[in-house]
Motif scaffolding. Structure first.
Motif, short mmCIF file in Angstrom:
data_model
loop_
_atom_site.label_atom_id
_atom_site.label_comp_id
_atom_site.label_asym_id
_atom_site.label_seq_id
_atom_site.Cartn_x
_atom_site.Cartn_y
_atom_site.Cartn_z
N ALA A 1 0.86 -1.19 0.00
CA ALA A 1 0.00 0.00 0.00
C ALA A 1 0.89 1.23 0.00
N PHE A 2 0.27 2.38 -0.25
CA PHE A 2 0.97 3.65 -0.07
C PHE A 2 -0.06 4.72 0.23
N SER A 3 0.43 5.80 0.80
CA SER A 3 -0.46 6.88 1.20
C SER A 3 0.30 8.19 1.23
N PHE A 4 -0.41 9.27 0.93
CA PHE A 4 0.12 10.62 1.12
C PHE A 4 -0.71 11.29 2.20
N LEU A 5 -0.05 11.96 3.13
CA LEU A 5 -0.71 12.69 4.20
C LEU A 5 -0.17 14.10 4.22
N THR A 6 -0.94 15.01 4.83
CA THR A 6 -0.47 16.37 5.03
C THR A 6 -0.48 16.66 6.52
N PHE A 7 0.62 17.20 6.99
CA PHE A 7 0.75 17.63 8.38
C PHE A 7 1.04 19.12 8.40
N VAL A 8 0.64 19.77 9.48
CA VAL A 8 0.93 21.19 9.69
C VAL A 8 1.76 21.31 10.95
N ALA A 9 2.84 22.09 10.86
CA ALA A 9 3.70 22.36 12.01
C ALA A 9 3.07 23.47 12.85
N LEU A 10 3.18 23.33 14.17
CA LEU A 10 2.58 24.30 15.09
C LEU A 10 3.62 24.83 16.07
N ASP A 11 3.48 26.12 16.42
CA ASP A 11 4.35 26.68 17.45
C ASP A 11 3.78 26.37 18.82
N ASP A 12 4.36 26.92 19.86
CA ASP A 12 3.92 26.63 21.23
C ASP A 12 2.52 27.13 21.53
N ASP A 13 2.02 28.08 20.74
CA ASP A 13 0.66 28.58 20.90
C ASP A 13 -0.31 27.89 19.94
N TYR A 14 0.14 26.80 19.33
CA TYR A 14 -0.66 26.01 18.38
C TYR A 14 -1.08 26.81 17.15
N LYS A 15 -0.23 27.73 16.74
CA LYS A 15 -0.42 28.49 15.50
C LYS A 15 0.51 27.89 14.45
N PRO A 16 0.10 27.94 13.16
CA PRO A 16 0.96 27.39 12.10
C PRO A 16 2.36 28.02 12.14
N LEU A 17 3.33 27.17 11.91
CA LEU A 17 4.75 27.55 12.00
C LEU A 17 5.41 27.25 10.66
N GLN A 18 6.21 28.17 10.16
CA GLN A 18 6.90 27.96 8.89
C GLN A 18 7.86 26.78 8.99
N VAL A 19 7.88 25.96 7.93
CA VAL A 19 8.75 24.78 7.91
C VAL A 19 9.87 24.99 6.89
N PRO A 20 10.98 24.27 7.06
CA PRO A 20 12.07 24.37 6.08
C PRO A 20 11.62 23.88 4.70
N THR A 21 12.22 24.44 3.66
CA THR A 21 11.98 23.94 2.31
C THR A 21 12.80 22.68 2.11
N LEU A 22 12.54 21.99 1.00
CA LEU A 22 13.16 20.69 0.76
C LEU A 22 14.24 20.72 -0.31
N ILE A 23 15.23 19.87 -0.11
CA ILE A 23 16.24 19.58 -1.12
C ILE A 23 16.13 18.09 -1.41
N ALA A 24 15.95 17.75 -2.69
CA ALA A 24 15.87 16.34 -3.08
C ALA A 24 17.26 15.73 -3.06
N ASP A 25 17.34 14.51 -2.57
CA ASP A 25 18.63 13.79 -2.49
C ASP A 25 19.02 13.15 -3.81
N ASN A 26 18.05 12.87 -4.67
CA ASN A 26 18.34 12.22 -5.95
C ASN A 26 17.23 12.54 -6.95
N GLU A 27 17.32 12.02 -8.16
CA GLU A 27 16.35 12.34 -9.21
C GLU A 27 14.95 11.79 -8.91
N ARG A 28 14.86 10.60 -8.33
CA ARG A 28 13.55 10.03 -7.98
C ARG A 28 12.86 10.90 -6.95
#
Length: 169
Positions: free
Chosen positions: A107-134
């Motif tokens: 099986a496989f699945s995609f999920l979405t999570f939101v990062a929260l600060d200590d006040d449970y407000k959305p928190l900016q997350v780091p951007t991504l760098i791909a490790d390879n072409e796939r």
């Protein structure tokens, strides 16, 4: 700030025991969803280094039954990021530990999570760098999946009015 996709890579492995199975002697879908949410949340926390909440589960596509006595292996990683959201891919394999030691994608699945600060407000997350072409392809196609989720969320908000009353009314 940027992080490599591989920095969020997480693996969970478990035996499929009798209490985990249904009357067909296969892993309960709900139990698998519990495992999926757990391993995905760890990948999201590894990437964001913050509290996280599950915002959505796109789907769980069951490809092979996971049987009593199999070992279930879940691999997860952040594959796309927004401002405070993270898309997590969970790949689920099953392995028989008899003479064949065969491993199959179950099986496989995609999920979405939101990062929260200590006040449970959305928190900016780091951007991504791909490790390879796939992984680069996963990151590039993440924008399309994100757009699909946005449309689905809009439809869900519209359905909220429909479901505000009892179905039989």
């Amino acid at each position: 700030m940027q992080k490599r996709m591989s920095e969020s890579y997480t693996v969970k492995t478990s035996n499929v025991m009798p209490p985990d199975t249904n009357s067909h002697h296969t892993l309960y879908g709900g139990r698998l969803m519990e495992y999926i949410d757990d391993v995905a949340s760890i990948a999201a926390r590894r990437h964001s280094r913050a509290k996280v909440v599950t915002a959505s589960i796109d789907s769980v596509d069951f490809l092979e039954p996971i049987n009593l006595g199999d070992v279930v292996i879940l691999e997860s990683m952040v594959t796309h990021t927004g401002n405070s959201s993270m898309e997590i891919l969970v790949k689920i394999s099953k392995e028989t530990l008899d003479n064949d030691c065969e491993r199959k994608l179950a099986a496989f699945s995609f999920l979405t999570f939101v990062a929260l600060d200590d006040d449970y407000k959305p928190l900016q997350v780091p951007t991504l760098i791909a490790d390879n072409e796939r992984l680069k392809w996963l990151g590039e196609t993440g924008k399309e999946r994100s757009e699909h989720r946005r449309h689905r969320r809009e439809r869900s908000k519209a359905l909220r009015e429909f479901f505000a009353t009892d179905l039989l009314d």
